[in-house]
Each structure stands twice: as structure tokens, then as C-alpha cells.
Design an enzyme around this catalytic site. Structure first.
Site, PDB file in Angstrom:
ATOM      1  CG  ASP A 230     -18.491  15.977  -7.237  1.00  4.97           C
ATOM      2  OD1 ASP A 230     -18.433  14.972  -6.494  1.00  4.97           O
ATOM      3  OD2 ASP A 230     -19.205  16.010  -8.256  1.00  4.97           O
TER       4      ASP A 230
HETATM    5  C1  BGC Z   1     -20.408  12.679  -7.795  1.00  6.42           C
HETATM    6  C2  BGC Z   1     -21.165  13.230  -6.595  1.00  6.42           C
HETATM    7  C3  BGC Z   1     -21.117  12.235  -5.478  1.00  6.42           C
HETATM    8  C4  BGC Z   1     -19.660  11.944  -5.131  1.00  6.42           C
HETATM    9  C5  BGC Z   1     -19.492  10.955  -4.004  1.00  6.42           C
HETATM   10  C6  BGC Z   1     -19.005  12.216  -7.418  1.00  6.42           C
HETATM   11  O1  BGC Z   1     -18.425  11.540  -8.473  1.00  6.42           O
HETATM   12  O2  BGC Z   1     -20.331  13.668  -8.793  1.00  6.42           O
HETATM   13  O3  BGC Z   1     -22.492  13.527  -6.946  1.00  6.42           O
HETATM   14  O4  BGC Z   1     -21.816  12.726  -4.362  1.00  6.42           O
HETATM   15  O5  BGC Z   1     -19.033  11.406  -6.289  1.00  6.42           O
HETATM   16  O6  BGC Z   1     -19.830   9.683  -4.421  1.00  6.42           O
END
Ligand code: BGC
Length: 665
Positions: A230
């Protein structure tokens, strides 16, 4: 490009280039190595629309408008695999138009508490439902040559301290509740990527968790794709590679840590090569995927988003068949969400919509005579004397009212959990007042997770519209005025109050150790086992027609050997009403005479079927070992106890229509 070509290519990369491949080029892209003809793969959020940066001018940091489809909490209530597949296809095609190779979604985390700020991005409190719908969605997107990222792997069920907290649970809870949705999607759809969550699991960050990534995901389930962190979830680049996180996103200036670790022998170069291999496989898959022909028309997609929303909204209550309303009678719409619905949540999944259809506009397009009062400020959910009086005056003058309320944006978003489960106080006051003045009132709810509904007995009808995407208002109007027969079923329980929720005493934890003390007893598994009354059970939803069931049968009466045999369950469903409609046939298994502590009832199969008035369909389900199994923490495997299992066809998790018993041997 086959595996051997990729291996050859890796042989030509310098150590620095290899280290570089395991982190992003920027916020969204993998790194290219131009001298070897290695391009980028471009990712974008996800999951219910494309939050795509205008890549023709990335420095300007402008997000392009895209179609905002209904969020996962909404689509989950469709119980409709075909719809999720089709919505995936739409999104995959749209990705082509925006130059996106991998869409970051779907999210299949379990809804442990109604308070999780990201519940709207997740499907359900039930792992079977979340897994099945997640798999259909992934298959749909990937059929267009676009990848997905199954997230957030795993046990990411709260936003509070999401970067540091550790989800602590016993082995059965992990295997029976928090892992299976991921397992189903991996086995049925092979997502191109899996996203390792922010949180720790049992004390180790998900991105460094070798058990979760290597042993379970890859070795046990056969995941063939790439694991991406993530965004910002990698805390130890070397540890992440050793555990099986191939790609750290977004860009980081820590690549040299990997170079040094290889040089000083703490990171075997083969482990780095393996990650590079998966990154390159993704890059070349993306290149191939771009050749798939895909057409996308935002106008048509908007209409599809409306259809999906209408197929998902849940009619919670409809006393005396109050809905649908007659298009020719004058109706008052009260509440600012009638004009501009709340249709998505805040955070990384936030889409700039291509357009928005409100119920007010949609109803007048149908030729309905609507008068309107906003009643509250949609940003805060608060009212003032002028707005309130105006709304009540309108209610006083009206024979019938539809009241649009819900949670404002500021109450539901990524990065935070709700402090309570209540609607804004002013909205509750508004419902009470309007229903007193005008008892012929229906309420339309916009929220991404269950809310307490203290006034549930007041209105004649309640439609749970959830956060249904940019065409939400059109879909609500289609149901209110009977152009669509509602067929959504709740993918989560609505407890009467927050304190009833099984995680209530432990949710968010007191420090970074978050213990899942309620164990297997999440959502309806708890309410049913405790015989606790809820406001609306999991699986609940009404229709404008009625369905009856008959002739439930099993294809065997002798005890089942779950290792080698299956059982097929059949039942007839007839549409006994005057309208065509969809019914969701739900099958639960109820372990009866068994030794292990188990939830009273668990969803094991479901099917959405369409029936004309008077039509009968025979529905069949085949159940194998996993429908009866629980995880044995001693042998560390799935086991089926010898005992008696009730096989139940239910209207929802509480209401059993028919039951047959089966013994296992
Ligand atoms: C979120 C993800 C997301 C990623 C990219 C993170 O903060 O938890 O779900 O895909 O950011 O934006």
C-alpha cells in the site's frame, strides 16, 4: 515475452537498476529502464472509478473526470456476480481511455465494525459474499487486459492508527473470517497484483509478513502475480523483499538500502531477482493489455452506473406497499441530497465525476410533479430555523413526501473511523417532524455503512441507497416511481445500536495491539448465535413483488464424505406477485451436532434470479467440503467434523424458509 526472456533481461540489469525496479518512479508508475526497452506500468485508484492523473501533463497534478460507479458497499447489496463482472468490464475499458494499466481495487476487507471509515470501499461482513463479488469484478476488469490490485491484504478493518496498529487474532478467526475473501479472489480470478496493507498482522507489518505473503498467498493459494505495498506501507525495504513484497509504492529514495544489502550479503540477490521478475511480468502484461480493444463512452457508462445502482439499492421497509409512488401525484422531495446525492466516500477512491444525476432532476425527467425543500446543509447535515420551517411547511402542504437524508461527506472517509453510528441529530429531528406532519413519507438513506435508525417505525418506507455513484439520484427515482423493482439485499447487518456490535468493546484497541476478541463472531454470525434482535439482518431486502419457495431437496440422504463427495441442493422459487423481479436465493449452513464452537449460521451459496410474474425457477447449489469445514488450529488445515448440519434456504440471515439435515461421516 516469456519467463526465459524475462530472466535473460534480468541478467542484463545492473544491481542498481534491479533495486530501482522494486519501487515506484513516481506516485503511480513503475520505473522504466529505457536502455533495455523496459517501459512503465501505470496504476490508478480505484476501485469504483478512475482517479486518473492527467498523464499528458503529470506536473500539473490534475485529476481527470471519470465515471463514478456505485461504491462497493452498494454493489455488494446487488448480490449479483454478473453485474460486478460487467461493471469490471466497463472500468477496464475506461482504464484504456485513461492510459491506466492497473486499477487499484477491489477491497475485500471484512467489515468488523460499522465504524470503519472505509467500509464504503469494502463489500461485506461475510467472506463468501465479498470473495465471490470481488472475483467477478477482477475477472471483468482483467478481461479487458487491465490489471487489478486486490486490497488491503489483510486484517485492515480500521483506519485509526492504520500505519502502526497490529491486528491480533487466533488462527481460526484469520482462516475462517479475514482470509477467505482474498483466497477466493486469488483462486477464482488471479488478480495481477495484491496490495499488502498498512497494518501489522500479529506484530509484523503486512508488507514484511512472510507467512501472509509467501506461505499463504503464494504457496498455499497459488497466487502468480505481484505484491505491491500500500502507498507508503513499506517500512523496511530489505525485509519487504525477503517477505515477498515485490514493489514498494510510491517512489522512495531508499533503493540504495537494497543495493547495500545485496553487497553485504544480508539480501540474497536471487530474492531481488524474483521481485524484478514479477515487476517485469507486470510491465509486459500491461504492454500486451494495451493492445486489447476496448470502447468506452462516458454517457453510456453513466446509464450503466444508474442501472447498477438501481440493482443494488435495498428497500428496507415498505408498509402497505407505499412505494412505488404514482408519477402523476404531487410529491414533496425534502432534503438537499435529493438535489445532489451523496454518492461516494472521501479519500483515495474519490472520483471527479463526469456528471451527477440527482433524484430531483431524474423525477422531473419522468414527468413527476415534485416540490422541493433542501432542509439542511449537505456539507454538515445541520439545519437552521429557516431551512427547517420551510421543510415542515412543505410537508404540511403535501400528501406524500420523500425525505433524503444520510451522512455528510465529513463523517465518512479514509484515514479515520466514525466515533459513533448516529446520523446527524438534525436529520433525525427532521424525520420525526416530517413523519408527524405527513405520515405518508418515505426515507431515502445515503451512507456508506450502517447507521442507527431510531425512527425506523415512523416512515412508511425506507430505501437504503448507500453511496451509489454519480447516477445515484436516477436510480433512486427509478425505484421510487416503480421503473425498477428493487432487488438489493443487505451485505451487512444493521444492529439496533452500536453497543450491540460484537467488536464494540474492542474496536480500534487501546494501543497498537488491536485484539479481535470477538473472533469468528463478526456481524450476523454473532447476532444469530446470540439470538439478538437487529434492526435489519444481513441479506434483508424487499421487492415490489413476492416470492415463494417450495420443494427444497438434497440429492442424498446418506451421510456425506466431505473429502470425496458433494451434495446438491435444489429449491423451486416462484414469483407470486404481479411484477417481474429479481430474487436473491440464499443458502446457509447451520452446524448442529458438532463439537467445535461455531457460528449458528453461515452463508455458503447464493444466486440472483429473474422471474416474470407466475414464473417458477428451479435453483440448484452444489456444496463441497468448504461449506461444512472449519479450520483446525491443531492440524492447521480445513476439517469437517462428524455431525449434523442444517442446510437452510433463507430469506435473510435470520429468516429460515426451508431446512434439510445432512450428516457427515
Ligand atoms: C490507500 C490505497 C490506495 C493508495 C493509492 C492508500 O492510501 O490505502 O487504497 O490505493 O493509497 O492511492
Amino acid at each position: 515475452m516469456d519467463k526465459n526472456d524475462i530472466k535473460r533481461l534480468i541478467g542484463e540489469l545492473t544491481l542498481e537498476e534491479k533495486a530501482g525496479l522494486t519501487s515506484g518512479e513516481d506516485q503511480w508508475m513503475t520505473k522504466a529502464v529505457e536502455r533495455l526497452g523496459i517501459g512503465h506500468a501505470r496504476t490508478s485508484d480505484g476501485p469504483h472509478g478512475i482517479r486518473a492523473l492527467d498523464y499528458t501533463d503529470p506536473k500539473a497534478n490534475v485529476t481527470m473526470p471519470a465515471v463514478c460507479f456505485p461504491t462497493a458497499v452498494t454493489t455488494a447489496s446487488s448480490f449479483d456476480r454478473d453485474m460486478l463482472f460487467e461493471m469490471g468490464e466497463e472500468l477496464g475499458s475506461e482504464c484504456h481511455a485513461y492510459g491506466v494499466d492497473v486499477l487499484l481495487g477491489p477491497g475485500v476487507n471484512m467489515k468488523r465494525s460499522p465504524l470503519c471509515g472505509r467500509n464504503f470501499e469494502y463489500f461485506s461482513e461475510d467472506p463468501l459474499l465479498a470473495g465471490e463479488l470481488g472475483a467477478a469484478f477482477v475477472n471483468g476488469v482483467q478481461s479487458k487486459g487491465v490489471g487489478t490490485s486486490l486490497k488491503h491484504y489483510f486484517a485492515n478493518s480500521q483506519e485509526t492508527r492504520r500505519f502502526t496498529s497490529s491486528s491480533e487474532m487466533d488462527e481460526r478467526t484469520m482462516r475462517e473470517i479475514y482470509l477467505p475473501a482474498f483466497e477466493t479472489v486469488v483462486k477464482k480470478a488471479q488478480p495481477w497484483t495484491v496490495m499488502a496493507a498498512y497494518n501489522k498482522i500479529g506484530g509484523t507489518h503486512a508488507t514484511a509478513n512472510k507467512t501472509a505473503l509467501d506461505e499463504i498467498l503464494r504457496k498455499e493459494w497459488g497466487f502468480e502475480g505481484l505484491v505491491v505495498s500500500d502507498w507508503g506501507a513499506t517500512h523496511d525495504r530489505v525485509g519487504a523483499i525477503l517477505a515477498g513484497t515485490d514493489l514498494t509504492m510510491p517512489a522512495e529514495d531508499t533503493d540504495m538500502q537494497i543495493v547495500e544489502a545485496v553487497k553485504n550479503g544480508t539480501l540474497p540477490e536471487e530474492a531481488l531477482d524474483k521481485c524484478c521478475e514479477r515487476v517485469l511480468e507486470l510491465v509486459f502484461k500491461a504492454e500486451e493489455g494495451r493492445k486489447v480493444s476496448a470502447e468506452f463512452d462516458p454517457e453510456k457508462a453513466h446509464e450503466k452506473a444508474r442501472k447498477y445502482a438501481a440493482n443494488s439499492m435495498v428497500l428496507l421497509k415498505n408498509d402497505g406497499d407505499f412505494l412505488p409512488l404514482d408519477k402523476s401525484e404531487p410529491i414533496a422531495f425534502i432534503g438537499a441530497f435529493a438535489d445532489v446525492p451523496r454518492f461516494q466516500g472521501g479519500g483515495s477512491s474519490h472520483i471527479i465525476p463526469t456528471k451527477i444525476t440527482g433524484a430531483l432532476k431524474a423525477a422531473s425527467e419522468k414527468g413527476c410533479k415534485i416540490s422541493y425543500a433542501p432542509a439542511y446543509d449537505p456539507a454538515t447535515g445541520k439545519t437552521d430555523t429557516k431551512l427547517f420551517t420551510e421543510a415542515l411547511d412543505l410537508a404540511k402542504k403535501s400528501e406524500k413526501t420523500v425525505l433524503f437524508i444520510g451522512l455528510p461527506d465529513s463523517m465518512e472517509y479514509e484515514g479515520g473511523d466514525r466515533p459513533h453510528m448516529k446520523l446527524p441529530e438534525d436529520m433525525n429531528r427532521l424525520v420525526e417532524a416530517v413523519c408527524t406532519i405527513c405520515p405518508d413519507t418515505a426515507v431515502v438513506l445515503h451512507n456508506g455503512s450502517p447507521v442507527e435508525i431510531p425512527w425506523a417505525d415512523k416512515p412508511k418506507a425506507i430505501l437504503e441507497a448507500y453511496l451509489a455513484g454519480q447516477a445515484s439520484g436516477g436510480a433512486a427515482a427509478d425505484i421510487i416511481f416503480g421503473d425498477v423493482n428493487p432487488s438489493g439485499r443487505l451485505a451487512e447487518s444493521f444492529p439496533k445500536k452500536l453497543e450491540d456490535n460484537p467488536s464494540y468493546l474492542y474496536y480500534i484497541g487501546e494501543d497498537d495491539r488491536v485484539t479481535y476478541n470477538e473472533g469468528l463472531f463478526i456481524g450476523y454470525r454473532y447476532y444469530e448465535s446470540k439470538a439478538m434482535e437487529v434492526l435489519y439482518p444481513f441479506g434483508h431486502g424487499l421487492s415490489y413483488t413476492s416470492f415463494e419457495y417450495s420443494g427444497m431437496d438434497l440429492d442424498r440422504w446418506r451421510p456425506l464424505d466431505p473429502e470425496t463427495e458433494t451434495v446438491t441442493v435444489t429449491v423451486n422459487v416462484i414469483n407470486t406477485g404481479k411484477r417481474a423481479g429479481y430474487e436473491v436465493v440464499q443458502l446457509y449452513v447451520h452446524p448442529d451436532h458438532v463439537k467445535m464452537i461455531r457460528p449458528k449460521r453461515e452463508l455458503k451459496a447464493f444466486k440472483k434470479i429473474y422471474l416474470e410474474p407466475g414464473e417458477t425457477k428451479n435453483v440448484s447449489f452444489t456444496l463441497g467440503k468448504r461449506a461444512f469445514a472449519c479450520w483446525d488450529p491443531v492440524s492447521h488445515g480445513w476439517t469437517v467434523e462428524k455431525g449434523r448440519f442444517g442446510i437452510e434456504i433463507c430469506r435473510n440471515a435470520h429468516d429460515v424458509i426451508a431446512r434439510r439435515d445432512l450428516w457427515t461421516r
